[in-house]
Design an enzyme around this catalytic site. Structure first.
Site, mmCIF file in Angstrom:
data_model
loop_
_atom_site.group_PDB
_atom_site.id
_atom_site.type_symbol
_atom_site.label_atom_id
_atom_site.label_comp_id
_atom_site.label_asym_id
_atom_site.label_seq_id
_atom_site.Cartn_x
_atom_site.Cartn_y
_atom_site.Cartn_z
ATOM 1 N N ASP A 166 12.016 -3.746 -22.419
ATOM 2 C CA ASP A 166 12.571 -4.037 -21.096
ATOM 3 C C ASP A 166 14.064 -3.725 -21.134
ATOM 4 O O ASP A 166 14.729 -3.954 -22.155
ATOM 5 C CB ASP A 166 12.334 -5.508 -20.719
ATOM 6 C CG ASP A 166 12.424 -5.701 -19.208
ATOM 7 O OD1 ASP A 166 11.367 -5.880 -18.575
ATOM 8 O OD2 ASP A 166 13.547 -5.644 -18.659
ATOM 9 N N LEU B 289 -5.276 -7.198 -11.679
ATOM 10 C CA LEU B 289 -5.027 -8.632 -11.858
ATOM 11 C C LEU B 289 -4.353 -9.232 -10.627
ATOM 12 O O LEU B 289 -3.578 -8.580 -9.936
ATOM 13 C CB LEU B 289 -4.200 -8.889 -13.116
ATOM 14 C CG LEU B 289 -2.796 -8.292 -13.218
ATOM 15 C CD1 LEU B 289 -1.750 -9.193 -12.587
ATOM 16 C CD2 LEU B 289 -2.471 -8.080 -14.686
ATOM 17 N N ASN C 280 -7.081 -2.163 -3.144
ATOM 18 C CA ASN C 280 -6.135 -3.072 -2.490
ATOM 19 C C ASN C 280 -6.212 -2.948 -0.970
ATOM 20 O O ASN C 280 -6.122 -3.949 -0.260
ATOM 21 C CB ASN C 280 -4.708 -2.809 -2.979
ATOM 22 C CG ASN C 280 -4.386 -3.644 -4.206
ATOM 23 O OD1 ASN C 280 -5.250 -4.356 -4.725
ATOM 24 N ND2 ASN C 280 -3.161 -3.574 -4.689
ATOM 25 N N CYS D 97 1.947 -6.504 -3.378
ATOM 26 C CA CYS D 97 0.983 -5.409 -3.539
ATOM 27 C C CYS D 97 0.388 -4.898 -2.231
ATOM 28 O O CYS D 97 0.473 -3.712 -1.934
ATOM 29 C CB CYS D 97 -0.136 -5.848 -4.464
ATOM 30 S SG CYS D 97 0.490 -6.402 -6.049
ATOM 31 N N VAL E 63 2.639 -7.302 -14.608
ATOM 32 C CA VAL E 63 1.628 -6.407 -15.155
ATOM 33 C C VAL E 63 1.908 -6.119 -16.632
ATOM 34 O O VAL E 63 1.021 -6.253 -17.488
ATOM 35 C CB VAL E 63 1.598 -5.091 -14.347
ATOM 36 C CG1 VAL E 63 0.666 -4.085 -14.995
ATOM 37 C CG2 VAL E 63 1.185 -5.368 -12.910
ATOM 38 N N LEU F 202 -12.205 -13.760 2.430
ATOM 39 C CA LEU F 202 -12.519 -13.995 3.849
ATOM 40 C C LEU F 202 -11.909 -15.319 4.285
ATOM 41 O O LEU F 202 -12.448 -15.997 5.140
ATOM 42 C CB LEU F 202 -14.038 -14.023 4.057
ATOM 43 C CG LEU F 202 -14.753 -12.670 4.006
ATOM 44 C CD1 LEU F 202 -16.259 -12.856 4.200
ATOM 45 C CD2 LEU F 202 -14.210 -11.704 5.064
HETATM 46 C C1 UGA Z 1 -3.696 -8.242 -5.383
HETATM 47 C C2 UGA Z 1 -5.139 -7.865 -5.750
HETATM 48 O O1 UGA Z 1 -6.016 -8.950 -5.423
HETATM 49 C C3 UGA Z 1 -5.255 -7.536 -7.235
HETATM 50 O O2 UGA Z 1 -6.586 -7.102 -7.525
HETATM 51 C C4 UGA Z 1 -4.261 -6.415 -7.572
HETATM 52 O O3 UGA Z 1 -4.278 -6.113 -8.951
HETATM 53 C C5 UGA Z 1 -2.857 -6.862 -7.188
HETATM 54 O O4 UGA Z 1 -2.817 -7.180 -5.785
HETATM 55 C C6 UGA Z 1 -1.894 -5.726 -7.502
HETATM 56 O O5 UGA Z 1 -2.053 -4.663 -6.930
HETATM 57 O O6 UGA Z 1 -1.045 -5.891 -8.389
HETATM 58 P P1 UGA Z 1 -2.190 -10.455 -5.641
HETATM 59 O O7 UGA Z 1 -1.313 -9.800 -4.624
HETATM 60 O O8 UGA Z 1 -1.589 -10.986 -6.880
HETATM 61 O O9 UGA Z 1 -3.349 -9.440 -6.098
HETATM 62 O O10 UGA Z 1 -2.919 -11.696 -4.955
HETATM 63 P P2 UGA Z 1 -4.231 -11.899 -4.062
HETATM 64 O O11 UGA Z 1 -5.004 -13.015 -4.626
HETATM 65 O O12 UGA Z 1 -4.956 -10.641 -3.836
HETATM 66 O O13 UGA Z 1 -3.604 -12.386 -2.675
HETATM 67 C C7 UGA Z 1 -2.821 -11.531 -1.858
HETATM 68 C C8 UGA Z 1 -2.504 -12.207 -0.553
HETATM 69 O O14 UGA Z 1 -3.656 -12.288 0.269
HETATM 70 C C9 UGA Z 1 -1.989 -13.641 -0.694
HETATM 71 O O15 UGA Z 1 -0.900 -13.837 0.185
HETATM 72 C C10 UGA Z 1 -3.162 -14.492 -0.270
HETATM 73 O O16 UGA Z 1 -2.778 -15.727 0.264
HETATM 74 C C11 UGA Z 1 -3.807 -13.605 0.778
HETATM 75 N N1 UGA Z 1 -5.243 -13.866 0.977
HETATM 76 C C12 UGA Z 1 -6.122 -13.672 -0.032
HETATM 77 C C13 UGA Z 1 -5.690 -14.301 2.218
HETATM 78 O O17 UGA Z 1 -4.903 -14.481 3.162
HETATM 79 N N2 UGA Z 1 -7.031 -14.530 2.396
HETATM 80 C C14 UGA Z 1 -7.922 -14.346 1.405
HETATM 81 O O18 UGA Z 1 -9.135 -14.562 1.638
HETATM 82 C C15 UGA Z 1 -7.460 -13.905 0.151
#
Ligand code: UGA
Length: 447
Positions: free
Chosen positions: A30, A151, A224, A276, A11, A266
């Protein structure tokens, strides 16, 4: 504007580099001198697409230091982007936040400074940070704001430069205005897009939500948690799809085209990992319980997510009956593609469960293997240089992370290397027909 960023994790560094690219003068602080040295040489301490390039482009506006006194006194805006790792009972551990707040207070300049909570912090942290700064600040003029980030790792720069929205939580207009000026180029989309991160079609301006501190803090958790629910919901439907013989990919498409629902998040599979969703849903439940509230929906999403990992092992047991002495290859270690982040990665849990049952585990990941070795020195997983090598004499493969490169594998060749060509597709990524034609018994997690 002069900006200081405390913490150079995903971040902090992304925020710092983007603000520097937009023309602000940014100093990143840092506590780890090795990280600071590496950044000064243009090296990013984790894998994030295009971050090294954007950092190089914004270099003249970026400084790095371990010393608060070099960054805070001249800063008009100070972002706190330190880690808030999971603590006891679901609430995050706020020791880094506390120490950052105190150090900022000790170093504030003579002018008005806006201190921004960018880390995901419990509701009420804005007030708490304000009180910590005040005890150290000798009457300096400051205000605390909340500006949650949305993000995603792997697309952090796109999400920061072209956000769906910017949320600013503050208790007075002056503070909001400072942050409005800071983000103006993003809000108005008036900056020249980097060549390697072109502005997506249709992006014209980013909506601003200007609100109070508590609302901004809750927006972050609620977003989230909602995304987590969406994933767990499709996984729950996926389990039913399997029983009734429905195709979850078609079901997801069929419901996602309803604009009230939306097609993103989905994708059924092993469920969410990363730093997160697990932490933030736990924190939301913990905060609610402090107020005597239960959160059954969020709790259920967490339960469903945990079970998806068990289902991988159950599928392997169904196919192989005995796991003791079997060799299982895992394709993908990172919690999602385009990152080397392994925090709460499903692959680690799955590997542990298989090892506990006496299986030999091999694994491959295009980016995350060296980090995996560093962070899990005692986990008996054999890493292979190429994805195909996980298949040699293996009894089954599990696709855990949907890296693009796994779509392109020579699946016939992979099947020939295996003792029994079984593939559990933990992400519903691959084409069942193609895999079957390649000689595989294709097993998906949902139908
Ligand atoms: C998530 C949120 O999407 C961000 O908006 C937020 O800023 C971030 O957490 C945070 O709080 O810092 P991130 O954890 O980096 O982002 O990644 P995502 O793309 O959200 O994926 C999270 C998990 O969900 C991954 O393991 C991914 O494989 C899984 N996922 C995602 C699924 O299993 N199915 C989906 O349809 C989408």
């Amino acid at each position: 504007m002069n900006v200081a960023i405390i913490g150079t994790g995903y971040v902090g560094l992304t925020t710092g580099v983007c603000l520097a690219y937009l023309g602000h003068r940014v100093t990143c602080v840092d506590s780890d001198p090795r990280k600071v040295d590496a950044l000064r040489c243009g090296q990013v301490p984790f894998f994030e697409p295009h971050l090294t390039e954007l950092l190089a482009e914004a270099k003249s506006n970026l400084n790095y230091t371990i010393d608060y006194a070099q960054a805070i006194p001249t800063a008009e805006v100070v972002f706190i982007a330190v880690g808030t790792p999971p603590g006891q009972g679901g609430a995050p551990d706020l020791k880094y936040l506390e120490s950052a707040a105190r150090s900022i207070g000790e170093n504030l300049g003579q002018h008005f400074t806006v201190i921004v909570n960018k880390s995901t912090v419990p509701i009420g942290s804005g007030n708490w940070v304000g009180s910590l700064v005040r005890t150290q600040s000798n009457g300096a003029s400051f205000a605390v704001a909340s500006n949650p980030e949305f993000l995603r790792e792997g697309s952090a720069l796109l999400d920061s430069l072209y956000p769906d929205r910017v949320v600013i939580g503050a208790e007075d207009a002056r503070t909001s205005e400072v942050l409005y000026s800071l983000y103006r180029p993003v809000l108005e989309q008036s900056f020249a897009a980097p060549v390697f991160l072109p502005r997506p079609d249709g992006v014209a301006a980013a909506p601003l939500i200007s609100t109070d501190l508590a609302s901004a803090e809750l927006i972050k958790y609620a977003a989230n948690a909602f995304l987590s629910l969406k994933i767990s919901y499709i996984n729950e439907i996926g389990n039913l799809a399997e029983k009734v013989g429905a195709d979850i990919r078609q079901v997801a498409k069929g419901i996602g085209l309803d604009r009230r629902i939306g097609g993103r998040f989905l994708q059924a599979g092993v469920g969410w990992g990363g730093s997160c969703f697990g932490k933030d849903t736990a924190a939301l439940v913990a905060t609610a319980s402090e107020y005597g509230l239960d959160m059954p929906i969020v709790k259920a999403a967490r339960e469903v997510n945990k079970k998806q990992r068990d289902r991988v092992v159950e599928k392997l047991l169904d196919e192989l009956k005995i796991l003791k002495g079997r060799t299982i290859g895992l394709l993908g270690l990172a919690f999602k593609p385009n990152t080397d982040d392994l925090r709460d990665a499903p692959a680690i849990d799955i590997a542990q469960r298989l090892i506990e049952r006496g299986a030999h585990v091999r694994a491959h990941d295009p980016i995350a293997m060296s980090r995996f070795r560093e962070e899990n020195p005692n986990l008996r997983v054999t890493l292979t240089a190429a994805a195909e090598e996980t298949a040699i004499d293996a009894d089954a493969l599990v696709l855990v992370t949907e890296w693009d490169s796994y779509q392109e594998l020579d699946w016939e060749g992979v099947a020939r290397k295996m003792r029994s060509a079984i593939l559990v597709d933990g992400r519903n990524l691959l084409d069942r027909e193609r895999l079957t034609q390649s000689g595989f018994r294709y097993v998906s997690l949902a139908g």
